[in-house]
Design a protein around this motif. Sequence first.
Motif, PDB file in Angstrom:
ATOM      1  N   TYR A 156      -9.684 -53.934 -52.580  1.00 51.42           N
ATOM      2  CA  TYR A 156      -9.722 -54.571 -53.898  1.00 51.42           C
ATOM      3  C   TYR A 156     -11.086 -55.202 -54.145  1.00 51.42           C
ATOM      4  CZ  TYR A 156      -8.811 -57.905 -57.632  1.00 51.42           C
ATOM      5  OH  TYR A 156      -8.878 -58.619 -58.799  1.00 51.42           O
ATOM      6  N   GLY A 157     -11.625 -55.860 -53.135  1.00 49.26           N
ATOM      7  CA  GLY A 157     -12.959 -56.430 -53.286  1.00 49.26           C
ATOM      8  C   GLY A 157     -14.017 -55.360 -53.501  1.00 49.26           C
ATOM      9  N   ALA A 158     -13.822 -54.209 -52.863  1.00 52.40           N
ATOM     10  CA  ALA A 158     -14.796 -53.121 -52.999  1.00 52.40           C
ATOM     11  C   ALA A 158     -14.819 -52.556 -54.406  1.00 52.40           C
ATOM     12  CB  ALA A 158     -14.484 -52.016 -51.998  1.00 52.40           C
ATOM     13  N   THR A 159     -13.720 -52.722 -55.153  1.00 52.23           N
ATOM     14  CA  THR A 159     -13.691 -52.188 -56.516  1.00 52.23           C
ATOM     15  C   THR A 159     -14.713 -52.872 -57.427  1.00 52.23           C
ATOM     16  OG1 THR A 159     -11.939 -53.750 -57.208  1.00 52.23           O
ATOM     17  CG2 THR A 159     -11.248 -51.605 -56.319  1.00 52.23           C
ATOM     18  N   PHE A 160     -15.146 -54.071 -57.059  1.00 57.15           N
ATOM     19  CA  PHE A 160     -16.132 -54.787 -57.873  1.00 57.15           C
ATOM     20  C   PHE A 160     -17.525 -54.195 -57.719  1.00 57.15           C
ATOM     21  CE2 PHE A 160     -12.890 -58.124 -57.048  1.00 57.15           C
ATOM     22  CZ  PHE A 160     -12.526 -58.376 -58.364  1.00 57.15           C
ATOM     23  N   VAL A 161     -17.814 -53.563 -56.581  1.00 62.39           N
ATOM     24  CA  VAL A 161     -19.171 -53.075 -56.308  1.00 62.39           C
ATOM     25  C   VAL A 161     -19.249 -51.561 -56.146  1.00 62.39           C
ATOM     26  CG1 VAL A 161     -19.936 -55.246 -55.276  1.00 62.39           C
ATOM     27  CG2 VAL A 161     -18.847 -53.532 -53.831  1.00 62.39           C
ATOM     28  N   VAL A 162     -18.100 -50.904 -55.981  1.00 63.97           N
ATOM     29  CA  VAL A 162     -18.078 -49.443 -55.812  1.00 63.97           C
ATOM     30  C   VAL A 162     -17.238 -48.845 -56.933  1.00 63.97           C
ATOM     31  CG1 VAL A 162     -17.530 -47.530 -54.263  1.00 63.97           C
ATOM     32  CG2 VAL A 162     -18.246 -49.738 -53.310  1.00 63.97           C
ATOM     33  N   PRO A 163     -17.859 -48.265 -57.950  1.00 65.26           N
ATOM     34  CA  PRO A 163     -17.098 -47.709 -59.082  1.00 65.26           C
ATOM     35  C   PRO A 163     -16.095 -46.649 -58.660  1.00 65.26           C
ATOM     36  CG  PRO A 163     -19.443 -47.862 -59.599  1.00 65.26           C
ATOM     37  CD  PRO A 163     -19.309 -48.163 -58.136  1.00 65.26           C
ATOM     38  N   GLN A 164     -16.431 -45.832 -57.658  1.00 58.02           N
ATOM     39  CA  GLN A 164     -15.512 -44.783 -57.215  1.00 58.02           C
ATOM     40  C   GLN A 164     -14.211 -45.374 -56.673  1.00 58.02           C
ATOM     41  OE1 GLN A 164     -18.660 -45.077 -56.416  1.00 58.02           O
ATOM     42  NE2 GLN A 164     -19.732 -43.194 -56.980  1.00 58.02           N
ATOM     43  N   MET A 165     -14.335 -46.502 -55.972  1.00 55.97           N
ATOM     44  CA  MET A 165     -13.128 -47.162 -55.457  1.00 55.97           C
ATOM     45  C   MET A 165     -12.303 -47.729 -56.595  1.00 55.97           C
ATOM     46  SD  MET A 165     -11.461 -47.746 -52.708  1.00 55.97           S
ATOM     47  CE  MET A 165     -12.742 -47.401 -51.491  1.00 55.97           C
TER      48      MET A 165
ATOM     49  N   CYS B   5      -3.464 -63.231 -40.132  1.00 49.77           N
ATOM     50  CA  CYS B   5      -4.092 -64.408 -40.747  1.00 49.77           C
ATOM     51  C   CYS B   5      -5.610 -64.342 -40.644  1.00 49.77           C
ATOM     52  CB  CYS B   5      -3.566 -65.680 -40.094  1.00 49.77           C
ATOM     53  SG  CYS B   5      -1.851 -66.082 -40.468  1.00 49.77           S
ATOM     54  N   GLY B   6      -6.111 -64.004 -39.464  1.00 53.56           N
ATOM     55  CA  GLY B   6      -7.559 -63.927 -39.286  1.00 53.56           C
ATOM     56  C   GLY B   6      -8.182 -62.808 -40.100  1.00 53.56           C
ATOM     57  N   ASN B   7      -7.558 -61.628 -40.068  1.00 54.49           N
ATOM     58  CA  ASN B   7      -8.089 -60.503 -40.835  1.00 54.49           C
ATOM     59  C   ASN B   7      -8.057 -60.776 -42.334  1.00 54.49           C
ATOM     60  OD1 ASN B   7      -8.432 -59.156 -38.436  1.00 54.49           O
ATOM     61  ND2 ASN B   7      -6.657 -57.827 -38.678  1.00 54.49           N
ATOM     62  N   THR B   8      -6.961 -61.371 -42.808  1.00 53.47           N
ATOM     63  CA  THR B   8      -6.841 -61.644 -44.238  1.00 53.47           C
ATOM     64  C   THR B   8      -7.822 -62.723 -44.669  1.00 53.47           C
ATOM     65  OG1 THR B   8      -4.487 -61.063 -44.135  1.00 53.47           O
ATOM     66  CG2 THR B   8      -5.237 -62.238 -46.090  1.00 53.47           C
ATOM     67  N   ALA B   9      -8.035 -63.729 -43.832  1.00 54.59           N
ATOM     68  CA  ALA B   9      -9.017 -64.768 -44.155  1.00 54.59           C
ATOM     69  C   ALA B   9     -10.396 -64.162 -44.358  1.00 54.59           C
ATOM     70  CB  ALA B   9      -9.054 -65.817 -43.041  1.00 54.59           C
ATOM     71  N   LEU B  10     -10.783 -63.276 -43.458  1.00 57.29           N
ATOM     72  CA  LEU B  10     -12.085 -62.625 -43.585  1.00 57.29           C
ATOM     73  C   LEU B  10     -12.110 -61.685 -44.783  1.00 57.29           C
ATOM     74  CD1 LEU B  10     -14.814 -62.559 -42.204  1.00 57.29           C
ATOM     75  CD2 LEU B  10     -13.993 -60.692 -40.763  1.00 57.29           C
ATOM     76  N   ALA B  11     -10.999 -61.002 -45.038  1.00 58.57           N
ATOM     77  CA  ALA B  11     -10.924 -60.086 -46.175  1.00 58.57           C
ATOM     78  C   ALA B  11     -11.049 -60.835 -47.502  1.00 58.57           C
ATOM     79  CB  ALA B  11      -9.611 -59.307 -46.133  1.00 58.57           C
ATOM     80  N   VAL B  12     -10.443 -62.022 -47.587  1.00 62.64           N
ATOM     81  CA  VAL B  12     -10.545 -62.829 -48.809  1.00 62.64           C
ATOM     82  C   VAL B  12     -11.992 -63.227 -49.060  1.00 62.64           C
ATOM     83  CG1 VAL B  12      -9.936 -65.055 -49.844  1.00 62.64           C
ATOM     84  CG2 VAL B  12      -8.172 -63.665 -48.748  1.00 62.64           C
ATOM     85  N   ILE B  13     -12.698 -63.624 -48.010  1.00 63.67           N
ATOM     86  CA  ILE B  13     -14.101 -64.008 -48.152  1.00 63.67           C
ATOM     87  C   ILE B  13     -14.944 -62.813 -48.592  1.00 63.67           C
ATOM     88  CG2 ILE B  13     -16.151 -64.790 -46.904  1.00 63.67           C
ATOM     89  CD1 ILE B  13     -14.154 -66.992 -47.572  1.00 63.67           C
ATOM     90  N   VAL B  14     -14.696 -61.648 -47.986  1.00 62.06           N
ATOM     91  CA  VAL B  14     -15.440 -60.445 -48.367  1.00 62.06           C
ATOM     92  C   VAL B  14     -15.194 -60.109 -49.840  1.00 62.06           C
ATOM     93  CG1 VAL B  14     -15.608 -57.946 -48.015  1.00 62.06           C
ATOM     94  CG2 VAL B  14     -15.526 -59.476 -46.046  1.00 62.06           C
ATOM     95  N   SER B  15     -13.945 -60.175 -50.278  1.00 64.48           N
ATOM     96  CA  SER B  15     -13.622 -59.872 -51.668  1.00 64.48           C
ATOM     97  C   SER B  15     -14.253 -60.890 -52.613  1.00 64.48           C
ATOM     98  CB  SER B  15     -12.103 -59.850 -51.859  1.00 64.48           C
ATOM     99  OG  SER B  15     -11.522 -58.807 -51.111  1.00 64.48           O
ATOM    100  N   LEU B  16     -14.237 -62.162 -52.209  1.00 69.79           N
ATOM    101  CA  LEU B  16     -14.852 -63.204 -53.039  1.00 69.79           C
ATOM    102  C   LEU B  16     -16.347 -62.963 -53.185  1.00 69.79           C
ATOM    103  CD1 LEU B  16     -14.659 -65.920 -54.540  1.00 69.79           C
ATOM    104  CD2 LEU B  16     -15.045 -67.050 -52.340  1.00 69.79           C
ATOM    105  N   VAL B  17     -17.020 -62.616 -52.091  1.00 62.34           N
ATOM    106  CA  VAL B  17     -18.462 -62.356 -52.143  1.00 62.34           C
ATOM    107  C   VAL B  17     -18.758 -61.149 -53.022  1.00 62.34           C
ATOM    108  CG1 VAL B  17     -20.452 -61.649 -50.763  1.00 62.34           C
ATOM    109  CG2 VAL B  17     -18.938 -63.438 -49.919  1.00 62.34           C
TER     110      VAL B  17
END
Length: 207
Positions: A23-32, A125-137
């Motif tokens: 989901y975070g990648a959709t902000f920066v990768v149009p194909q996604m 929990c750990g993976n999702t925490a990092l995933a949330v940060i990646v999506s936010l960035v």
Amino acid sequence: MPVPTLDFGVFIAYLLPGMVVLYGATFVVPQMRDLLQPGAGRLGIGGAVLVTILALTAGRLISIGRSALIESTFTTPFPLLSCAERPYLGGIPALSPDYRQFFESGRRDAFLLAVANEQRPYQFCGNTALAVIVSLVCWLFTLPKQTLRRPRVLVIALVAVSVTIVLYFGARSSYYEFMRAMAAINGVQFTSVDHLGKPCHASASLR
């Protein structure tokens, strides 16, 4: 040969965090964004399988980052927080399963139970925490500079950071319980320590 299945533990530990990353990648990768765009029948079975594979791959990559960035902090105690009643706030020693112990009846089942009940939750929990940060960035990266200070953006960022903090402590708590289980299975003593190197709680020791 049996067909590999996606069990619930793998689903929560890797697939869900991977979907957050996609989901975070959709902000920066149009194909996604085009691939994940909702539409009646647009995705199809083949597309759903592809998205699942991409999500699992992203989840595994995030898991590597979690081991390096988040899990490595669990061995360090919080200097300003007491671990007397919450031993997971202390420095948690990392233990690996002693597979020689699995020859003893019941220990293999105990290990599988610990993986399902404690390891998968801390991975999630750990993976999702990092995933949330990646999506936010990713989201912040695509915003125009003049909108970064808008109240809506600040609120969303604050919510994301708050969720990350909750997930971090959830991961730390489950990690502590998993290490306790590993100590019991391996037949060794276990205790977390405070910033002075003293045991956090007398009852945290297991044999």
